[in-house]
Scaffold this motif. Structure first.
Motif, PDB file in Angstrom:
ATOM      1  N   TYR A 252     -56.682 120.521  26.199  1.00 48.14           N
ATOM      2  CA  TYR A 252     -57.129 119.656  25.095  1.00 48.14           C
ATOM      3  C   TYR A 252     -57.328 120.529  23.863  1.00 48.14           C
ATOM      4  O   TYR A 252     -58.294 121.291  23.804  1.00 48.14           O
ATOM      5  CB  TYR A 252     -58.433 118.946  25.447  1.00 48.14           C
ATOM      6  CG  TYR A 252     -58.328 117.969  26.593  1.00 48.14           C
ATOM      7  CD1 TYR A 252     -57.951 116.643  26.360  1.00 48.14           C
ATOM      8  CD2 TYR A 252     -58.578 118.374  27.895  1.00 48.14           C
ATOM      9  CE1 TYR A 252     -57.839 115.742  27.414  1.00 48.14           C
ATOM     10  CE2 TYR A 252     -58.473 117.477  28.955  1.00 48.14           C
ATOM     11  CZ  TYR A 252     -58.105 116.169  28.702  1.00 48.14           C
ATOM     12  OH  TYR A 252     -57.996 115.276  29.751  1.00 48.14           O
TER      13      TYR A 252
ATOM     14  N   SER B 138     -65.565 118.286  16.010  1.00 52.90           N
ATOM     15  CA  SER B 138     -64.792 118.034  17.224  1.00 52.90           C
ATOM     16  C   SER B 138     -64.173 119.344  17.699  1.00 52.90           C
ATOM     17  O   SER B 138     -63.848 120.219  16.910  1.00 52.90           O
ATOM     18  CB  SER B 138     -63.642 117.063  16.952  1.00 52.90           C
ATOM     19  OG  SER B 138     -64.024 116.054  16.076  1.00 52.90           O
TER      20      SER B 138
ATOM     21  N   ILE C 200     -63.581 114.980  30.611  1.00 53.84           N
ATOM     22  CA  ILE C 200     -63.412 114.437  29.260  1.00 53.84           C
ATOM     23  C   ILE C 200     -62.774 113.053  29.289  1.00 53.84           C
ATOM     24  O   ILE C 200     -63.056 112.217  28.428  1.00 53.84           O
ATOM     25  CB  ILE C 200     -62.595 115.429  28.402  1.00 53.84           C
ATOM     26  CG1 ILE C 200     -62.590 114.987  26.938  1.00 53.84           C
ATOM     27  CG2 ILE C 200     -61.192 115.604  28.923  1.00 53.84           C
ATOM     28  CD1 ILE C 200     -62.186 116.083  25.991  1.00 53.84           C
ATOM     29  N   GLU C 201     -61.966 112.764  30.313  1.00 54.39           N
ATOM     30  CA  GLU C 201     -61.390 111.412  30.401  1.00 54.39           C
ATOM     31  C   GLU C 201     -62.483 110.387  30.746  1.00 54.39           C
ATOM     32  O   GLU C 201     -62.459 109.261  30.273  1.00 54.39           O
ATOM     33  CB  GLU C 201     -60.264 111.371  31.435  1.00 54.39           C
ATOM     34  CG  GLU C 201     -59.051 112.242  31.090  1.00 54.39           C
ATOM     35  CD  GLU C 201     -58.368 111.820  29.801  1.00 54.39           C
ATOM     36  OE1 GLU C 201     -58.453 110.636  29.421  1.00 54.39           O
ATOM     37  OE2 GLU C 201     -57.738 112.694  29.162  1.00 54.39           O
TER      38      GLU C 201
ATOM     39  N   SER D  81     -64.428 109.676  27.734  1.00 57.22           N
ATOM     40  CA  SER D  81     -63.707 108.779  26.849  1.00 57.22           C
ATOM     41  C   SER D  81     -63.970 107.314  27.207  1.00 57.22           C
ATOM     42  O   SER D  81     -64.025 106.449  26.336  1.00 57.22           O
ATOM     43  CB  SER D  81     -62.212 109.099  26.910  1.00 57.22           C
ATOM     44  OG  SER D  81     -61.537 108.363  25.937  1.00 57.22           O
TER      45      SER D  81
ATOM     46  N   ARG E 176     -67.798 106.599  26.147  1.00 59.23           N
ATOM     47  CA  ARG E 176     -67.999 106.434  24.702  1.00 59.23           C
ATOM     48  C   ARG E 176     -67.325 105.139  24.215  1.00 59.23           C
ATOM     49  O   ARG E 176     -67.804 104.517  23.261  1.00 59.23           O
ATOM     50  CB  ARG E 176     -67.510 107.678  23.948  1.00 59.23           C
ATOM     51  CG  ARG E 176     -66.015 107.944  23.981  1.00 59.23           C
ATOM     52  CD  ARG E 176     -65.276 107.297  22.821  1.00 59.23           C
ATOM     53  NE  ARG E 176     -63.881 107.064  23.208  1.00 59.23           N
ATOM     54  CZ  ARG E 176     -63.043 106.371  22.481  1.00 59.23           C
ATOM     55  NH1 ARG E 176     -63.416 105.822  21.352  1.00 59.23           N
ATOM     56  NH2 ARG E 176     -61.798 106.177  22.888  1.00 59.23           N
ATOM     57  N   ALA E 177     -66.217 104.736  24.862  1.00 57.48           N
ATOM     58  CA  ALA E 177     -65.570 103.479  24.461  1.00 57.48           C
ATOM     59  C   ALA E 177     -66.480 102.299  24.771  1.00 57.48           C
ATOM     60  O   ALA E 177     -66.579 101.350  23.989  1.00 57.48           O
ATOM     61  CB  ALA E 177     -64.224 103.333  25.169  1.00 57.48           C
TER      62      ALA E 177
ATOM     63  N   LEU F 154     -63.390 108.142  18.504  1.00 61.20           N
ATOM     64  CA  LEU F 154     -62.776 109.453  18.709  1.00 61.20           C
ATOM     65  C   LEU F 154     -61.859 109.686  17.522  1.00 61.20           C
ATOM     66  O   LEU F 154     -60.925 108.913  17.297  1.00 61.20           O
ATOM     67  CB  LEU F 154     -61.935 109.465  19.990  1.00 61.20           C
ATOM     68  CG  LEU F 154     -62.535 109.955  21.301  1.00 61.20           C
ATOM     69  CD1 LEU F 154     -61.448 110.009  22.362  1.00 61.20           C
ATOM     70  CD2 LEU F 154     -63.195 111.314  21.143  1.00 61.20           C
TER      71      LEU F 154
ATOM     72  N   THR G  77     -57.982 109.303  17.437  1.00 61.98           N
ATOM     73  CA  THR G  77     -57.598 108.287  18.426  1.00 61.98           C
ATOM     74  C   THR G  77     -57.872 106.911  17.822  1.00 61.98           C
ATOM     75  O   THR G  77     -56.971 106.086  17.706  1.00 61.98           O
ATOM     76  CB  THR G  77     -58.396 108.473  19.728  1.00 61.98           C
ATOM     77  OG1 THR G  77     -58.059 109.743  20.274  1.00 61.98           O
ATOM     78  CG2 THR G  77     -58.075 107.380  20.736  1.00 61.98           C
TER      79      THR G  77
ATOM     80  N   SER H  82     -57.972 102.161  21.497  1.00 56.00           N
ATOM     81  CA  SER H  82     -58.471 102.643  22.791  1.00 56.00           C
ATOM     82  C   SER H  82     -58.586 101.431  23.711  1.00 56.00           C
ATOM     83  O   SER H  82     -58.908 100.332  23.241  1.00 56.00           O
ATOM     84  CB  SER H  82     -59.868 103.272  22.675  1.00 56.00           C
ATOM     85  OG  SER H  82     -59.860 104.400  21.836  1.00 56.00           O
TER      86      SER H  82
ATOM     87  N   CYS I 235     -59.540 100.451  28.140  1.00 58.18           N
ATOM     88  CA  CYS I 235     -59.782 100.928  29.502  1.00 58.18           C
ATOM     89  C   CYS I 235     -60.459  99.819  30.304  1.00 58.18           C
ATOM     90  O   CYS I 235     -60.835  98.776  29.764  1.00 58.18           O
ATOM     91  CB  CYS I 235     -60.668 102.169  29.490  1.00 58.18           C
ATOM     92  SG  CYS I 235     -62.315 101.885  28.813  1.00 58.18           S
TER      93      CYS I 235
END
Lengths: 87, 982
Positions: free
Chosen positions: B613, B713, B831-832, B835, B838-839, B845, B848, B925, B927
């Motif tokens: 990353y 970041s 980190i995934e 993600s 945080r979503a 991000l 992103t 984003s 998920c």
């Protein structure tokens, strides 16, 4: 690969440097300048063919910004100036 | 009789035979052979097929000018798909095959194409196959192609070097040697490069003497002297590119057993002065059917004879328009061939006596009108140089070789690449430099020198001039060669004035005189257009032999002077350079430095799925046995919400900003107010570009009144630091402030979840209560006895503590936190997983959810613009009509109506306006949310906040399918922030 005389470090190879564009005077106070003036400052450059004043940074060296006078067509370098030394 | 090896002579070692295969047949050669010389010694005539018509092609040249002899070479594990047979040394065990033929070069099924040549003029492919080129391309590519790259492991040893010197001499012939000697004796540091295996150039196959010694003997002595003077001698090294400020790129072929065959080294040389002494290429003399195997350059024939002791043929016809071929004719005759010479010039030059004394039959005012023979020349028709019909034959002679010399073109490539201009010299019949470039000096053929004496003199002069420019004084006298007889001028003669037969200009790409005529008729009058339309000079040899003939004919067909036509632009590389050599060692693990986290080994031991990353190797997630990455991410996210998770955030940037004006400076830079931030507190901030676009987000801590810590970041840390420096140095140099990146000095772990406080408390005396350490505050103290810092900040929406200790303690703190958290089922997350967390919370991000058009208000952050009084970077851009448009895209949440469907990132929200489909924005984003057990998405949608208030639905379009989703607030979990602050 140009040979650029850093005003602090002396001549170094071009990959150590990054180009910062033409020096632009920031219009201040920003809030009181017209949209047109601000747009000129943000987006419009003379982009001369021939002798030009440019901002460069010795980014992979001492990290200092400086002015370089250079020919954009032949890549001949006339001078590099420390801040404040420039007329 | 045909080509054969002579029993004596040459620079080959007859005591060391080598065995190699050609098309599967085992042949032999000697150490010192090239692949081409060994094939010629074995009387192999057809080495390949031409690009377009698939006509048989034989050896034409003896070095880099070779247009035809491109072969596939395998040696051990190494493979060269497009080897030039004329430049590759022969090695024992080499397997060599011809290219561009099915099934073989001797019988090529595609050669039937040649029968249709009247239907295949210049531009045939453009005229016939466009605009549907993609349908025909695969088949055409197969028929007209070069070597095939094999997916073998790269066993070749490549490397790169960078070096500086006083004088670089490009070319180690007589002129280059003279220049190097002069400069080195004057005290300059010199690099001498020559692309051949050894130095001496034409002295190695010529007859002339220097300083009373045979040329080759003098050259050897000169090289020994140069070595004694400390000159860097680079044989087998091509100066292939000239760049700004006397930078040159060199390719060194290290074809020694020790280095490994095929090893190539790229040198970047910065020379204070440079001497260009690259010699000259012999041009073809063009006549009908001049492409048959057996037609070759006259100087190449001499090189095969003298260098490799190969007599190229028994019945040889020499065709010339200048003096240089007479000596070749004499040498071939004396070596045992039967030679006939035709000279297009009507009167005998002085050198004719040498050829006639050797027994050569000389025909003046004559030229070869035609050749015949299947897969190679067997006879040649000789007629008058001004003949206009193939039938005007004066005599037909048996011929297995036609050696041609159409004059000489000095190698002006480096001069031109460096920006030098050329002029057409009608007397020399060649393009020559108008004037040398600054800090460059010309020597040898490029100065127009024809005789050896003139080349030596120009080399000495160039070496002296280079020394003088360096403030040195040349001390040695020029080497002496006897002045040659005055040469008779060459006659410009570009083709036989016959129109009924094809006369080849470019042998590899099958460009004939007729093609140039057609291009001129169709008004491709610019030389650059001619090149691209006919492909003249675009083959792997880049027209080293063919270009000037083509230019001269374009001049003739357009009624201009060749000087007006000019040349195409010379660009590096001068010869093909292996891409791997340019990459050198910069590939694979050495391509870029890998940054590892302080607890990298612990992550690996915990089963982390490590990915890259932004230059950092970080855990994406920690899959358990039998678990997919997607399953691990869901499990880890749920654990962090239900109990406690552990995240390694050490890569997060840590830039210290210090100085009495630190507060004032940061206030000029950041979107948010920072001067009123109290020491001990944190603030979430945006950093804009002057265009108002959000460049980065992060958290700023005020450690002391004159000391801040920025956390950009991970992948933006270097960029933010550069931006701070640029603004400080160029706009606000009067402010006393300094910056220091301490990212690598700290290990930072986030302990996040309802039980975070319980896990951390036993490890430190820092008061972790909500009163002592509320959200967005930090405290310094000891953690496990080590001085560190705990910041109450959250990227998950849960109660979170970011614990920082010096990076050397990172691994042990990680282990201690896992042990302390064991009772709570502490779960490391990657980190995934972060993600997803945080979503769920609607945290952006950068890069992103934002792009190069996103302004702060688009993200719903308009407060600072209204409240902050001082000017800051990008502020004015937020007040433009475009920035204030009401229909801008805004950051929102989206809930698909079908909660089992996760929309695709990048899917557009569409609507129909005036009957046309248009985009209203897109998904940034998406998920499956473990907290909500349904799909969620974030996106940038036109007037999104208004739509969210209305609870409106939008249609998401992806690959022809529509999915409906409801627009909402981007915060899906804990909108009141109770978990965060608790």
């Amino acid at each position: 690969m140009q040979l650029i005389p850093c005003p602090w470090c002396g001549p170094r190879n071009e990959p150590e440097f990054s180009y910062g564009g033409e020096p632009a005077v920031r219009p201040i106070p920003a809030e009181s300048v017209s949209d047109a003036t601000w747009s000129d400052y943000l987006h419009f450059r003379a982009n001369p063919k021939g002798r030009a004043r440019e901002l460069w940074c010795h980014s992979a060296g001492c990290g200092q910004w400086f002015i370089m006078e250079r020919d954009t067509a032949t890549h001949a370098i006339f001078a590099t100036l420390k801040p404040g030394a420039a007329a | 009789m045909t080509a054969r090896r002579l029993s004596s002579g040459g620079r080959i070692d007859r005591s060391k035979p080598l065995y190699f295969s050609w098309q599967g047949r085992v042949l032999s050669g000697f150490v010192g052979d090239t692949i081409a010389s060994a094939l010629m010694a074995n009387n192999v005539r057809v080495l390949g097929r031409s690009f377009k018509y698939h006509r048989a092609r034989g050896i034409y040249g003896a070095w880099v000018e070779e247009p035809n002899a491109i072969v596939d070479v395998v040696l051990g594990g190494a493979h060269e798909p497009n080897g030039r047979a004329t430049t590759l040394s022969l090695y024992d065990g080499m397997a060599v095959t011809g290219l561009n033929a099915q099934p073989s070069v001797d019988f090529d099924a595609y050669s039937a194409i040649d029968l249709f040549h009247p239907l295949l003029p210049s531009g045939f492919y453009y005229k016939t196959f466009f605009p549907n080129w993609h349908r025909f391309e695969p088949r055409i590519r197969e028929m007209a192609g070069l070597g095939t790259v094999r997916p073998l492991a790269n066993t070749e040893a490549f490397e790169t070097r960078t070096i500086a010197c006083d004088v670089l001499v490009a070319g180690g012939g007589p002129a280059g040697l003279a220049a190097a000697l002069t400069a080195a004796e004057a005290g300059a540091s010199v690099i001498l490069a020559d692309d051949r295996f050894g130095f001496g150039g034409s002295l190695l196959w010529g007859d002339e003497a220097i300083d009373g010694q045979p040329g080759a003997v003098w050259a050897a002595a000169a090289v020994a002297r140069l070595a004694g003077l400390g000159v860097q001698l680079l044989p087998s090294t091509t100066v292939f590119g000239a760049y700004d400020h006397n930078t040159f790129a060199l390719s060194e072929r290290r074809a020694t057993a020790a280095a490994g065959w095929g090893g190539e080294r790229i040198w970047t040389v910065r020379a204070r002065e440079a001497v260009l002494a690259a010699g000259a290429f012999e041009r073809p003399l063009v006549f009908p059917h001049n492409d048959r195997p057996g037609v070759m350059s006259a100087s190449a024939a001499l090189q095969y004879l003298r260098q490799y002791a190969v007599l190229p043929g028994q019945n040889i016809v020499v065709v010339t328009n200048n003096d240089s071929a007479y000596g070749v004719a004499a040498a071939l005759q004396l070596a045992g061939a039967l030679v006939t010479l035709t000279d297009v010039r009507p009167t005998a030059p002085a050198v004719a006596r040498i050829a006639e004394a050797a027994g050569v039959a000389v025909h003046l005012g004559s030229v070869v009108l035609n050749t015949a023979g299947r897969n190679g020349v067997v006879c040649a028709d000789i007629g008058a140089a001004d003949a206009t019909s193939l039938r005007a034959v004066q005599r037909r002679v048996p011929a297995d070789v036609v050696a041609v010399s159409g004059g000489w073109s000095p190698a002006v490539h480096l001069h031109s690449q460096a920006g030098g201009k050329l002029r057409w010299d009608a007397e020399q019949v060649a393009f020559l430099p108008l004037a040398a470039r600054p800090h460059q000096h010309l020597a040898g053929s490029i100065t127009g020198a024809e005789s050896l004496a003139a080349c030596l003199a120009s080399g000495h002069a160039a070496g002296s001039a280079a020394a003088t420019a360096l403030g040195l004084t040349a001390t040695v006298a020029p080497p002496h060669a006897d002045a040659a007889q005055p040469a008779a001028p060459a006659q410009a003669y570009w083709r036989v004035p016959v129109t009924s037969a094809r006369q080849w200009l470019d042998l590899q790409n099958d460009v004939t005189v007729k093609d140039v005529a057609l291009a001129a008729r169709e008004n491709y009058a610019s030389v650059e257009h001619l090149k691209r339309y006919t492909t003249l000079g675009m083959a792997t040899d880049q027209g080293k032999t063919s270009n000037v003939n083509g230019l001269a004919l374009l001049a003739e067909f357009t009624g201009r002077d060749i000087a007006q036509v000019g040349t195409t632009t010379f660009r590096p590389p001068f010869v093909p350079v292996t891409l791997g050599a340019i990459a050198g060692m910069k590939h694979g693990a050495l391509y870029a430095p890998w940054r590892r986290l302080p607890a990298h080994s612990e992550h690996v031991a915990a089963g982390a799925d490590i990915r890259e990353y932004g230059g950092w190797w970080r855990p994406a997630c920690y899959p358990r046995a039998g678990e997919t990455a997607a399953q691990a991410i869901q499990r880890e996210a749920a654990a962090a919400r239900q109990s406690v998770g552990l995240f390694d955030g050490s890569s997060l940037g840590k830039i210290v900003v210090e100085g009495q004006d630190a507060a004032a400076f940061l206030n000029l830079l950041f979107y948010n107010e920072l001067a009123n931030l109290k020491p001990g507190k944190l603030r979430y901030v945006l950093l804009l570009r002057e265009t108002g676009v959000v460049y980065d987000d992060g958290v700023v801590a005020r450690i002391a009144p004159d000391r801040y810590l920025l956390s950009p970041s991970s992948s933006h840390t270097a960029g933010v630091l550069a931006l701070l420096e640029a603004w400080h140095q160029t706009e606000y140099p009067h402010l006393k402030v300094a910056f220091h990146d301490t990212t690598g000095a700290w290990a930072t772990f986030a302990v996040s979840g309802p039980n975070a406080r319980e896990v951390l408390a036993p490890l430190t005396k820092i008061d972790l209560s909500a009163e002592a350490l509320p959200h967005m505050a930090f405290a310094s103290g000891r953690i496990l006895g080590v001085a560190g810092r705990i910041a109450r900040v959250s990227f998950t929406g849960e109660r979170s503590y970011e614990v920082s200790v010096p990076s050397g303690y990172g691994a042990s703190l990680w282990t201690a936190l896992r042990e302390a958290g064991a009772a709570f089922g502490i779960t490391p997350y990657g980190i995934e997983t972060l993600s997803v967390l945080r979503a769920e919370k609607g945290y952006i991000l950068i890069g992103t959810d934002t792009d190069g058009m996103t302004l702060p208000d688009d993200l719903g952050m308009s407060g600072p613009l209204r409240a902050k009084k001082v000017d800051f970077v990008g502020k004015r851009s937020l007040l433009t009509p475009d920035a204030l448009r009401p229909d801008r895209r805004q950051f929102v949440g989206l809930l698909p109506l079908d909660p089992t469907q996760v929309p695709h990132v990048g899917a557009h929200a569409i609507e129909f306006r005036d009957g046309k489909r248009r985009s209203r924005g897109w998904i940034t984003s998406a998920c499956h949310s473990p907290a909500l057990d349904r799909s969620i998405a974030l996106g940038m949608i036109e007037r999104g906040r208004e739509l969210a208030q209305q609870g409106a639905e939008v249609e998401l379009f992806h690959l022809g399918k529509i999915m409906k989703a409801k627009v909402t607030s981007p915060v899906f979990v804990d909108p009141a922030g109770e978990k965060l602050h608790g």
